[in-house]
Design a protein around this motif. Structure first.
Motif, PDB file in Angstrom:
ATOM      1  N   ARG A   9     -23.919  13.233  66.859  1.00 23.73           N
ATOM      2  CA  ARG A   9     -23.823  11.828  66.486  1.00 23.73           C
ATOM      3  C   ARG A   9     -22.492  11.579  65.793  1.00 23.73           C
ATOM      4  O   ARG A   9     -21.907  12.492  65.205  1.00 23.73           O
ATOM      5  CB  ARG A   9     -24.983  11.414  65.579  1.00 23.73           C
ATOM      6  N   GLN A  10     -22.075  10.330  65.871  1.00 22.47           N
ATOM      7  CA  GLN A  10     -20.839   9.938  65.206  1.00 22.47           C
ATOM      8  C   GLN A  10     -21.032   8.589  64.537  1.00 22.47           C
ATOM      9  O   GLN A  10     -21.318   7.594  65.211  1.00 22.47           O
ATOM     10  CB  GLN A  10     -19.673   9.873  66.192  1.00 22.47           C
ATOM     11  N   ALA A  11     -20.917   8.593  63.238  1.00 22.16           N
ATOM     12  CA  ALA A  11     -21.015   7.361  62.460  1.00 22.16           C
ATOM     13  C   ALA A  11     -19.643   6.695  62.402  1.00 22.16           C
ATOM     14  O   ALA A  11     -18.615   7.364  62.543  1.00 22.16           O
ATOM     15  CB  ALA A  11     -21.513   7.673  61.057  1.00 22.16           C
ATOM     16  N   PRO A  12     -19.606   5.391  62.180  1.00 20.55           N
ATOM     17  CA  PRO A  12     -18.319   4.696  62.109  1.00 20.55           C
ATOM     18  C   PRO A  12     -17.412   5.310  61.057  1.00 20.55           C
ATOM     19  O   PRO A  12     -17.816   5.521  59.914  1.00 20.55           O
ATOM     20  CB  PRO A  12     -18.729   3.268  61.727  1.00 20.55           C
ATOM     21  N   GLY A  13     -16.198   5.621  61.452  1.00 24.50           N
ATOM     22  CA  GLY A  13     -15.226   6.161  60.524  1.00 24.50           C
ATOM     23  C   GLY A  13     -15.415   7.620  60.173  1.00 24.50           C
ATOM     24  O   GLY A  13     -14.704   8.150  59.310  1.00 24.50           O
ATOM     25  N   LYS A  14     -16.362   8.273  60.828  1.00 25.85           N
ATOM     26  CA  LYS A  14     -16.619   9.684  60.511  1.00 25.85           C
ATOM     27  C   LYS A  14     -16.445  10.549  61.746  1.00 25.85           C
ATOM     28  O   LYS A  14     -16.437  10.068  62.874  1.00 25.85           O
ATOM     29  CB  LYS A  14     -18.038   9.846  59.954  1.00 25.85           C
ATOM     30  N   GLU A  15     -16.320  11.837  61.523  1.00 28.24           N
ATOM     31  CA  GLU A  15     -16.207  12.769  62.635  1.00 28.24           C
ATOM     32  C   GLU A  15     -17.565  12.978  63.290  1.00 28.24           C
ATOM     33  O   GLU A  15     -18.618  12.780  62.676  1.00 28.24           O
ATOM     34  CB  GLU A  15     -15.657  14.104  62.129  1.00 28.24           C
ATOM     35  N   ARG A  16     -17.507  13.415  64.533  1.00 28.93           N
ATOM     36  CA  ARG A  16     -18.741  13.725  65.241  1.00 28.93           C
ATOM     37  C   ARG A  16     -19.456  14.888  64.562  1.00 28.93           C
ATOM     38  O   ARG A  16     -18.834  15.866  64.155  1.00 28.93           O
ATOM     39  CB  ARG A  16     -18.429  14.061  66.689  1.00 28.93           C
TER      40      ARG A  16
ATOM     41  N   GLY B 142     -25.422   5.620  63.972  1.00 26.89           N
ATOM     42  CA  GLY B 142     -24.265   6.136  64.690  1.00 26.89           C
ATOM     43  C   GLY B 142     -24.509   6.134  66.185  1.00 26.89           C
ATOM     44  O   GLY B 142     -25.585   5.739  66.652  1.00 26.89           O
ATOM     45  N   VAL B 143     -23.514   6.580  66.905  1.00 27.44           N
ATOM     46  CA  VAL B 143     -23.659   6.776  68.345  1.00 27.44           C
ATOM     47  C   VAL B 143     -24.120   8.215  68.573  1.00 27.44           C
ATOM     48  O   VAL B 143     -23.511   9.158  68.061  1.00 27.44           O
ATOM     49  CB  VAL B 143     -22.339   6.514  69.090  1.00 27.44           C
ATOM     50  N   TYR B 144     -25.182   8.348  69.315  1.00 21.52           N
ATOM     51  CA  TYR B 144     -25.760   9.659  69.589  1.00 21.52           C
ATOM     52  C   TYR B 144     -25.400  10.096  71.005  1.00 21.52           C
ATOM     53  O   TYR B 144     -25.587   9.341  71.963  1.00 21.52           O
ATOM     54  CB  TYR B 144     -27.274   9.618  69.419  1.00 21.52           C
ATOM     55  N   TYR B 145     -24.883  11.302  71.096  1.00 19.88           N
ATOM     56  CA  TYR B 145     -24.446  11.869  72.364  1.00 19.88           C
ATOM     57  C   TYR B 145     -25.251  13.120  72.696  1.00 19.88           C
ATOM     58  O   TYR B 145     -25.529  13.922  71.800  1.00 19.88           O
ATOM     59  CB  TYR B 145     -22.976  12.280  72.294  1.00 19.88           C
ATOM     60  N   CYS B 146     -25.586  13.281  73.961  1.00 16.65           N
ATOM     61  CA  CYS B 146     -26.102  14.574  74.366  1.00 16.65           C
ATOM     62  C   CYS B 146     -24.999  15.325  75.113  1.00 16.65           C
ATOM     63  O   CYS B 146     -24.091  14.707  75.679  1.00 16.65           O
ATOM     64  CB  CYS B 146     -27.368  14.466  75.201  1.00 16.65           C
ATOM     65  N   ALA B 147     -25.094  16.630  75.069  1.00 13.83           N
ATOM     66  CA  ALA B 147     -24.106  17.488  75.696  1.00 13.83           C
ATOM     67  C   ALA B 147     -24.818  18.700  76.292  1.00 13.83           C
ATOM     68  O   ALA B 147     -25.879  19.093  75.805  1.00 13.83           O
ATOM     69  CB  ALA B 147     -23.058  17.926  74.684  1.00 13.83           C
ATOM     70  N   ALA B 148     -24.231  19.271  77.323  1.00 10.18           N
ATOM     71  CA  ALA B 148     -24.845  20.420  77.991  1.00 10.18           C
ATOM     72  C   ALA B 148     -23.812  21.493  78.259  1.00 10.18           C
ATOM     73  O   ALA B 148     -22.630  21.198  78.475  1.00 10.18           O
ATOM     74  CB  ALA B 148     -25.502  19.985  79.300  1.00 10.18           C
ATOM     75  N   GLY B 149     -24.265  22.723  78.244  1.00 11.23           N
ATOM     76  CA  GLY B 149     -23.375  23.828  78.546  1.00 11.23           C
ATOM     77  C   GLY B 149     -24.171  25.054  78.938  1.00 11.23           C
ATOM     78  O   GLY B 149     -25.245  25.302  78.377  1.00 11.23           O
ATOM     79  N   LEU B 150     -23.670  25.803  79.898  1.00 10.31           N
ATOM     80  CA  LEU B 150     -24.355  27.019  80.333  1.00 10.31           C
ATOM     81  C   LEU B 150     -24.351  28.071  79.229  1.00 10.31           C
ATOM     82  O   LEU B 150     -25.288  28.852  79.117  1.00 10.31           O
ATOM     83  CB  LEU B 150     -23.687  27.572  81.591  1.00 10.31           C
ATOM     84  N   LEU B 151     -23.282  28.064  78.415  1.00 12.12           N
ATOM     85  CA  LEU B 151     -23.164  29.065  77.359  1.00 12.12           C
ATOM     86  C   LEU B 151     -23.227  28.434  75.979  1.00 12.12           C
ATOM     87  O   LEU B 151     -22.837  29.055  74.995  1.00 12.12           O
ATOM     88  CB  LEU B 151     -21.840  29.827  77.522  1.00 12.12           C
ATOM     89  N   ALA B 152     -23.720  27.217  75.917  1.00 12.67           N
ATOM     90  CA  ALA B 152     -23.759  26.524  74.627  1.00 12.67           C
ATOM     91  C   ALA B 152     -24.719  27.207  73.664  1.00 12.67           C
ATOM     92  O   ALA B 152     -25.751  27.756  74.053  1.00 12.67           O
ATOM     93  CB  ALA B 152     -24.173  25.080  74.841  1.00 12.67           C
TER      94      ALA B 152
END
Length: 121
Positions: free
Chosen positions: A38-45, A92-102
Motif C-alpha cells: 500500500r502507498q499512502a499520500p506522500g509516503k513510500e510504498r 492508501g492505494v493498495y497494490y497486489c504483486a506476484a513473483g515466482l521467487l517472491a
C-alpha cells in the motif's frame, strides 16, 4: 505477460471492513507467490502481506497483523486481502504483486495498478 487486477477498494468508516481481490485474467496464479502493498499520500510504498504459491505460508506487516487476512482461491484464480477494523492510517492505494521467487516484501515481478482504500469518519 501476467497482468494483475485489483478490486474491492472503497470508502469506509473507522472500524469497518473491506475485502480486496487480486485476479490475473487469462493466466494462472498457481505458481506465483502474491503480496499486497500500500502507498499512502506522500509516503513510500509499504509491504502489507504475503502468501506463498501453495497458500501454506502467510506473513503480515506488524502494522496490520491481527486485522488482516490474506488467502487464495485456486479455483477462482484470485488472492484476497480481508481487512477488518480499518483505521484512517490504513488509507492508501493498495497494490497486489506476484513473483515466482517472491518472499515477504521482495522479488516481485508483476504489479497491478492498485485500488483505493479510504478510511474516514
Amino acid at each position: 505477460q501476467l497482468q494483475l487486477v485489483e478490486s474491492g477498494g472503497g470508502s469506509v468508516q473507522p472500524g469497518g471492513s473491506l475485502r480486496l481481490s487480486c485476479a490475473a485474467p487469462g493466466y494462472s496464479l498457481d505458481y506465483y507467490a502474491v503480496g499486497w502493498f500500500r502507498q499512502a499520500p506522500g509516503k513510500e510504498r509499504e509491504w502489507v502481506s504475503y502468501i506463498s504459491d501453495s497458500g501454506h505460508r502467510t506473513e503480515y506487516a506488524h502494522s496490520v497483523k491481527g486485522r488482516v487476512t490474506i488467502s487464495r482461491d485456486s479455483a477462482k484464480n484470485t488472492v484476497y486481502l480481508q481487512m477488518n477494523n480499518l483505521q484512517p492510517e490504513d488509507t492508501g492505494v493498495y497494490y497486489c504483486a506476484a513473483g515466482l521467487l517472491a518472499m515477504a516484501a521482495d522479488n516481485y515481478d508483476y504489479w497491478g495498478r492498485g485500488t483505493q482504500v479510504t478510511v474516514s469518519s
